[in-house]
Design an enzyme around this catalytic site. Structure first.
Site, PDB file in Angstrom:
ATOM      1  N   LYS A  97       0.803  -1.223   0.000  1.00 54.37           N
ATOM      2  CA  LYS A  97       0.000   0.000   0.000  1.00 54.37           C
ATOM      3  C   LYS A  97       0.838   1.275   0.000  1.00 54.37           C
ATOM      4  CE  LYS A  97      -4.122  -1.969   0.125  1.00 54.37           C
ATOM      5  NZ  LYS A  97      -5.114  -1.759  -0.936  1.00 54.37           N
ATOM      6  N   GLU A 119      -9.775   6.287   2.759  1.00 56.49           N
ATOM      7  CA  GLU A 119     -10.557   5.209   3.352  1.00 56.49           C
ATOM      8  C   GLU A 119      -9.608   4.067   3.633  1.00 56.49           C
ATOM      9  OE1 GLU A 119      -9.968   5.317   0.208  1.00 56.49           O
ATOM     10  OE2 GLU A 119      -9.490   3.226  -0.239  1.00 56.49           O
ATOM     11  N   SER A 406       1.503  -9.581  -0.907  1.00 58.33           N
ATOM     12  CA  SER A 406       1.091  -8.175  -0.847  1.00 58.33           C
ATOM     13  C   SER A 406       1.295  -7.564   0.527  1.00 58.33           C
ATOM     14  CB  SER A 406      -0.359  -8.033  -1.284  1.00 58.33           C
ATOM     15  OG  SER A 406      -1.207  -8.803  -0.459  1.00 58.33           O
TER      16      SER A 406
HETATM   17  C1  LIG Z   1      -1.934  -6.921   2.368  1.00 60.65           C
HETATM   18  C2  LIG Z   1      -3.045  -6.578   1.469  1.00 60.65           C
HETATM   19  N1  LIG Z   1      -3.182  -7.220   0.301  1.00 60.65           N
HETATM   20  C3  LIG Z   1      -4.186  -6.942  -0.550  1.00 60.65           C
HETATM   21  C4  LIG Z   1      -5.131  -6.011  -0.250  1.00 60.65           C
HETATM   22  C5  LIG Z   1      -6.248  -5.800  -1.222  1.00 60.65           C
HETATM   23  O1  LIG Z   1      -6.158  -4.594  -1.899  1.00 60.65           O
HETATM   24  P1  LIG Z   1      -5.790  -4.568  -3.425  1.00 60.65           P
HETATM   25  O2  LIG Z   1      -6.665  -5.549  -4.084  1.00 60.65           O
HETATM   26  O3  LIG Z   1      -6.055  -3.168  -3.840  1.00 60.65           O
HETATM   27  O4  LIG Z   1      -4.368  -4.924  -3.559  1.00 60.65           O
HETATM   28  C6  LIG Z   1      -5.051  -5.300   0.946  1.00 60.65           C
HETATM   29  C7  LIG Z   1      -6.045  -4.281   1.275  1.00 60.65           C
HETATM   30  O5  LIG Z   1      -6.143  -3.736   2.305  1.00 60.65           O
HETATM   31  C8  LIG Z   1      -3.976  -5.599   1.824  1.00 60.65           C
HETATM   32  O6  LIG Z   1      -3.859  -4.961   2.983  1.00 60.65           O
END
Ligand SMILES: Cc1ncc(COP(=O)(O)O)c(C=O)c1O
Lengths: 448, 312
Positions: A97, A119, A406
């Site tokens: 993020k 948000e 992620s």
């Molecule tokens: C670690 C992590 N992965 C994935 C996501 C999903 O978001 P996005 O689909 O935009 O990557 C989030 C959302 O808060 C997250 O914290």
């Protein structure tokens, strides 16, 4: 504003991705959105005033980029295939993020906006935004659904520690959808002084494009790193998808390189970029059906099961009933718990470039424990979805697989322990060490 | 066309209610009472689950209405059932308009071929996007059939409006656009090119909601629109007769009042009052607001006397 004669090439950016995208927001916001578009074009696309240089420098010094591409010994042995982890969990803040939050906060600074709002669902975007604002000395207010505040407490603490104000949203189920709506309402009031740092590749143009460009650093690095290590491109890339920002970030360079290469007719790589299979792993929740009467979808699989509709400023795939009312989504992971998805992902799915797949809550919880044990990496619950898909389909993914990690799972420990116990998840560790300890709250000890 | 005429006999009072809050039967009585009290146009909200332009008062009304089972089909039935002689405007969000064609009349979301031809070039002439979707024509056709005279869509900026403009023209409906305090001159021109019925002048930034004071933006916004022939109705925050008076004195041709009306409906729901009692209060409130507006125009109910604002 957009009529500024200095606005670079001045060529209009396409607000759509095929049938998706657009700008469906109140008129009051449109001038600000045009201003963001103009800034995006000048600073991000044209590197005016060295914006992108500063962005990359700060991503390195403050964020810790580049993140490693790590060979996963445990998983590779388990599946008898080469698995690499793109370690966005090692980015400052513990998730991808920050790439976006830092980019947008910096952009807001270049635009002369003093106040930031955002948000958050899992609290990772709120945390990243709060960190970026503290880093730049900007005012920051975060909107977060009440349900999410309760299930992602560590991140709420982090936001507060970084000096952000956290505004609980009590509407509806109190999750990401409501938080976005409420942030848009704030923006409609404060638009003259405030920039809205949207947390994913959603919302009105130019946000989906701009957030993707800030996140694209993930796949730019991945592509370079895998060529360095393996001298070839991967057969498959897996990323979880909520709104889809880590997803687009992990995919974009493979999509864009294919476009570039087909444009100049060259293709040195094996497999070619457009043969790299891109898997967007959504939250299947408890089941894929939509309960029309209750107005509930016990999942968040908008790419797999959604239909074209307009939500939060964009035309995209959404979970809705036959009248067009948005239904409440569900996922055990707050960050995937959303009834919409980025318009570009919806488009790439229709084009058969991205494969939408999903796994259910239980599979994600199991994968959470498996990765923790096999690799010494505790993933975010969101991320765990990608690993659950790997577990179920490793045989179909080729010989070289990259999974985008992620984020890290510290924020999810309470939820995971609770849910694993409740559901009797087989892979969960034995927690009996807590029994009989003073104070029955297992986390009281676990945090030390 | 019909809408414009509602502003001809002096300043218009335009109340908003969320249809089905708390029941369709109650809405019917409320609308009739508002008209008896002097309403010249009524904006009927068709509730959408994500009302991003609404403040907490109208959000709550929308929740009550959805919980009461309001749907687009029931909305149109309610409109057909209403026995009032003032024009009705539907206020709703784009997705409900966009989805209405789906799964009705045997139309499906697949090719959108049926809708595509009927919205005609409207859908295609704009940005080239969206023409493959369900299309907006079925909603507009049904609205026209039910007797609706105009549409306002708070999340549809002029940039995305070509398909709806075309469908409204085809079915003789007015499409009202909102002009915000932040609207740039360039955007204003584009809005004025497409707007019909009346111009909805948003008096302040933010979401809907009753306020104690009239916004200082109002006079400025009206000044910018002095050259516009269409009636100008000011909304966002007006809650009292005195506000209405001041807004009309500043040059408005009408006042739009939503949250202040909805608050009274909400109070009735919370106190468990009989809809007839609530209707009586609404009739009174309508008189107060209409009288205020008329005072602002200089007393009697004669037409406006400001230059440049004569109806066509
Ligand atoms: C670690 C992590 N992965 C994935 C996501 C999903 O978001 P996005 O689909 O935009 O990557 C989030 C959302 O808060 C997250 O914290």
């Amino acid at each position: 504003m957009s009529s500024d004669p200095d606005a670079g090439s001045g060529e209009d950016l396409d607000p759509n991705f095929g049938d998706y995208g657009g700008q469906f927001v109140p008129e009051a916001l449109m001038p600000a959105i045009e201003e963001v578009e103009d800034a995006y074009r000048r600073y991000v696309l044209e590197n005016e005033d060295g914006f992108m240089d500063e962005f990359h420098r700060r991503l390195r010094d403050f964020g810790g980029r580049p993140t490693p591409l790590q060979y996963a010994d445990g998983l590779s042995a388990r599946y008898d295939t080469d698995v690499y982890l793109k370690r966005e969990d090692l980015l400052h803040g513990g998730a991808h993020k920050l790439n976006n939050a830092l980019g947008q906060a910096l952009l807001a600074r270049y635009m002369g906006k003093e106040r930031i709002i955002a948000e958050t669902g899992a609290g990772q975007h709120g945390t990243a935004t709060a960190m970026a604002c503290a880093h730049f000395g900007m005012d920051c207010e975060i909107y977060m659904g009440r349900t999410d505040i309760n299930r992602q407490r560590p991140n709420v603490f982090r936001m507060l520690l970084n000096g952000a104000e956290v505004n609980p949203v009590d509407v509806g189920r109190g999750t990401l959808k409501e938080a976005i709506s409420e942030t848009m309402r704030d923006w409609a009031t404060t638009v003259e002084t405030t920039h809205y740092v949207i947390g994913s590749v959603v919302g009105p143009h130019p946000f989906p494009r701009m957030v993707r460009d800030f996140q694209a650093v993930i796949s730019e690095e991945t592509r370079r790193q895998i060529l360095d290590r393996e001298d070839r491109l991967p057969d498959s890339v897996l990323a979880c998808a909520g709104g889809g920002s880590n997803t687009m970030g992990a995919f974009h360079e493979f999509v864009a390189s294919a476009d570039r290469r087909s444009a100049d007719g060259s293709s040195g790589q094996r497999p070619r970029d457009d043969d790299v299979d891109l898997y967007a792993v959504e939250a299947g929740g408890s089941t894929l059906a939509v309960d029309e009467d209750a107005g509930v979808a016990p999942n968040s699989a908008s790419l797999s099961t959604g239909t074209e509709g307009v939500l939060h400023g964009a035309r995209t795939k959404v979970l809705q009933d036959s009248d067009g009312q948005i239904v409440e989504s569900h996922s055990v992971s707050a960050g995937l718990d959303y009834a919409g998805v980025g318009p570009e992902l919806a488009h790439l799915v229709d084009e058969d470039r991205v494969r939408p797949v999903n796994v259910d809550d239980d599979a994600a919880l199991s994968a959470f424990h498996r990765l923790s044990r096999l690799e010494g990496v505790i993933p975010a619950l969101e991320t765990a979805h990608a690993f659950a898909y790997l577990e179920e389909h490793a045989d179909d993914l080729g010989d070289l697989v990259v999974v985008n990690v992620s984020g890290r799972g510290d924020k999810d420990l309470e939820t995971v322990i609770e849910e694993s116990t409740e559901r009797g998840v087989a892979e969960a560790p034995d927690m009996s060490v807590f029994e009989g300890a003073a104070g029955t709250d297992p986390h009281a000890g676990g945090d030390r | 066309m019909v809408l414009e005429r509602a502003f001809e006999d002096g300043p218009a009072f335009v109340p908003y209610v969320a249809a089905g809050d708390p029941t369709p039967e109650a809405t019917k009585r409320y609308v009739e009472a508002l008209v008896e009290g002097g309403a010249d146009v009524v904006e009927l909200g068709l509730p959408f689950s994500e009302p991003i332009a609404e403040g907490s008062t109208i959000q709550s009304a929308i929740v009550r209405s959805l919980e009461g089972g309001m749907t687009p089909d029931r909305f149109f039935e309610l409109v057909e059932d209403l026995d009032v002689d003032v024009p009705l405007v539907v206020m709703t969000y784009y997705n409900l308009i966009y989805q209405y064609g789906r799964g009705r009349d045997g139309a499906d979301d697949g090719g959108g071929s049926g809708d595509g031809t009927e919205t005609g070039d409207g859908a295609g002439s704009g940005d080239g996007a969206g023409s493959g979707g369900p299309g907006v024509e079925p909603f507009v056709r049904r609205a026209a059939e039910a007797g609706v005279e105009g549409i306002v869509v708070p999340d549809l900026p002029v940039d995305e409006s070509d398909p709806l403009v075309a469908a409204c023209e085809a079915h003789g409906l007015d499409l009202v656009f909102i002009v915000a305090p932040t609207t740039t001159d360039d955007r204003l021109d584009r809005i004025l090119d497409r707007v019909s019925g009346y111009v909805y002048v948003q008096a302040r930034l933010g979401t809907t909601g009753a306020r104690e004071e009239v916004s200082s933006h109002t006079a400025e916004s009206l000044e910018r629109l002095e050259h516009v022939d269409l009636p100008k109705a000011v909304g966002f925050g007006i809650s009292e007769g005195d506000h209405a008076e001041r807004v009309v004195r500043a040059g408005a041709d009408g006042v739009i009042v939503g949250s202040a009306i909805v608050e009274m409906i909400e109070a009735g729901v919370e106190a468990g009052d009989d809809p007839g009692t609530v209707a009586d209060r609404l009739r009174e409130k309508a008189r107060e607001l209409k009288d205020g507006a008329v005072r602002g125009a200089g007393g009697g109910t004669q037409s406006r006397n400001r230059p440049g604002s004569q109806p066509k």
